[in-house]
Scaffold this active site. Sequence first.
Site, mmCIF file in Angstrom:
data_model
loop_
_atom_site.group_PDB
_atom_site.id
_atom_site.type_symbol
_atom_site.label_atom_id
_atom_site.label_comp_id
_atom_site.label_asym_id
_atom_site.label_seq_id
_atom_site.Cartn_x
_atom_site.Cartn_y
_atom_site.Cartn_z
ATOM 1 N N HIS A 141 0.661 -1.156 -0.109
ATOM 2 C CA HIS A 141 0.223 -0.186 0.178
ATOM 3 C C HIS A 141 0.627 0.901 -0.171
ATOM 4 C CE1 HIS A 141 -3.163 2.591 1.789
ATOM 5 N NE2 HIS A 141 -3.742 2.151 0.782
ATOM 6 N N LYS A 143 3.084 4.023 -1.181
ATOM 7 C CA LYS A 143 3.756 5.330 -2.342
ATOM 8 C C LYS A 143 4.299 6.019 -2.111
ATOM 9 C CE LYS A 143 -0.796 4.688 -1.214
ATOM 10 N NZ LYS A 143 -1.962 4.045 -0.572
ATOM 11 N N ASP A 148 16.206 10.986 -8.602
ATOM 12 C CA ASP A 148 17.833 11.187 -8.775
ATOM 13 C C ASP A 148 18.327 11.030 -7.228
ATOM 14 O OD1 ASP A 148 18.173 11.290 -11.544
ATOM 15 O OD2 ASP A 148 17.818 13.607 -11.476
ATOM 16 N N HIS A 313 -9.411 11.240 2.266
ATOM 17 C CA HIS A 313 -8.350 10.336 1.682
ATOM 18 C C HIS A 313 -7.545 10.476 2.518
ATOM 19 C CE1 HIS A 313 -5.937 7.088 -0.251
ATOM 20 N NE2 HIS A 313 -7.143 6.429 0.204
ATOM 21 N N LYS A 315 -4.508 10.874 5.541
ATOM 22 C CA LYS A 315 -3.942 10.469 7.060
ATOM 23 C C LYS A 315 -2.907 10.553 7.838
ATOM 24 C CE LYS A 315 -4.325 7.014 3.168
ATOM 25 N NZ LYS A 315 -5.536 6.021 2.675
ATOM 26 N N ASP A 320 -0.661 15.306 21.135
ATOM 27 C CA ASP A 320 -0.140 16.263 21.697
ATOM 28 C C ASP A 320 -0.023 17.877 21.020
ATOM 29 O OD1 ASP A 320 -1.313 15.388 23.905
ATOM 30 O OD2 ASP A 320 1.394 14.395 25.070
#
Length: 395
Positions: A141, A143, A148, A313, A315, A320
């Site tokens: 999952h 990405k 370079d 979508h 995440k 704190d």
Amino acid sequence: MILTLLILLGIWLVIDYKLGRKQHLKSIVKPNPPYRQSNLEVFTRGQDLFNDMFTEIKNAKKHIHVMFYIVKDDTISEKFMEMLIEKAKAGVEVRLLFDYVGSFKVKRKSINALKQAGVQIHFCHIPKFPFIFYSSQVRNHRKITVIDGVKGYLGGFNVGKEYVDLDPKLSPWRDYHLKITGEGVEDLQTQFLHDWFESTKTNLLQSKIYFPPLEKGNIKHQTISSEGFLLEDTFSDLIKKAKDSITIGTPYFIPSNRIFSDLMRALDRGVKLTILVPKNADHPLVQEASYRYFRPLIKKGANIYQYMKGFYHAKTFIIDEKICDLGTANFDRRSLFLNHEINCYVVDQKYINKMIPIIQNDLEDSRQLSLKDLNKPNPFRAIKEGIARVISHFL
């Protein structure tokens, strides 16, 4: 006869999963990643991200390494692949890694065109014997994009029209994605090459050309990869350390029993818990799976918000207002126990002070969920909740 077959199928799935996971856990080595100093830029709109990423790809001189969970078959993915073809024809090394299940829509014609141009392309996590069910559920999952060896990206966006607000059902798409320059790029490159080796058996990790000297940036952070293991420990430790506040942004809220208990105990300690999820779901049953956790959390004083301005979508996980996690992992059991993920944990206060207004803006575009909303009589929803509870591990 049908009932017997279903029972045998169920037994086989359970055995396959348990033995497959047992074998998987034996192969995992617990990472000990260092803290890095990098410069970080956050993108919240797909068009802005891809404008920047595509420009960097066009300017690449030596090598381009890309891993996406989902690449669709549409005009955006075509543009993306055409750009990689052009760079490969110009002599730039291009390696492209897709998840076998997530990117199943990529056409054979597109794959052949990439290969003919010199792009090295592979699909990872192909289901295999003897544990075909378990291996079909363990998805990559992550990405990751590394250009370079000096510029990198990670986050929630995949490649497809919905991610640039061209899908009416899911627009506008709200997500968070990081651009990294500085020391932290080494960790992205290392993880990509690990995944490349796992898929191709070609080991490039010792090749210095992919690891150029990197300057220190201004933001202290740590990049941690997980493989259906460790993420639960990481999240649990962070929750237990919380003294004042916990903010969670996720498209899918299906915590493990341990994480759920940690959150309940945090509320008992007086910690303010805020959870942001989308109003509309992009997959069946994921929303209903969260309701059985929301009810007791709200009773304890948690604030649950549903994003109303498109599809959420992103995440993120903030403790704190001193530790900020942004990456590919959702707050669900699939990310905790199945998927291969990569998250960036930032401990720089100036950076976190920039992230908080972004989260606050998204909360202002949301509606608070109440017990009254969740307890309204709805037989159809009750049935869906029951089904979701049974299969929540795989949603």
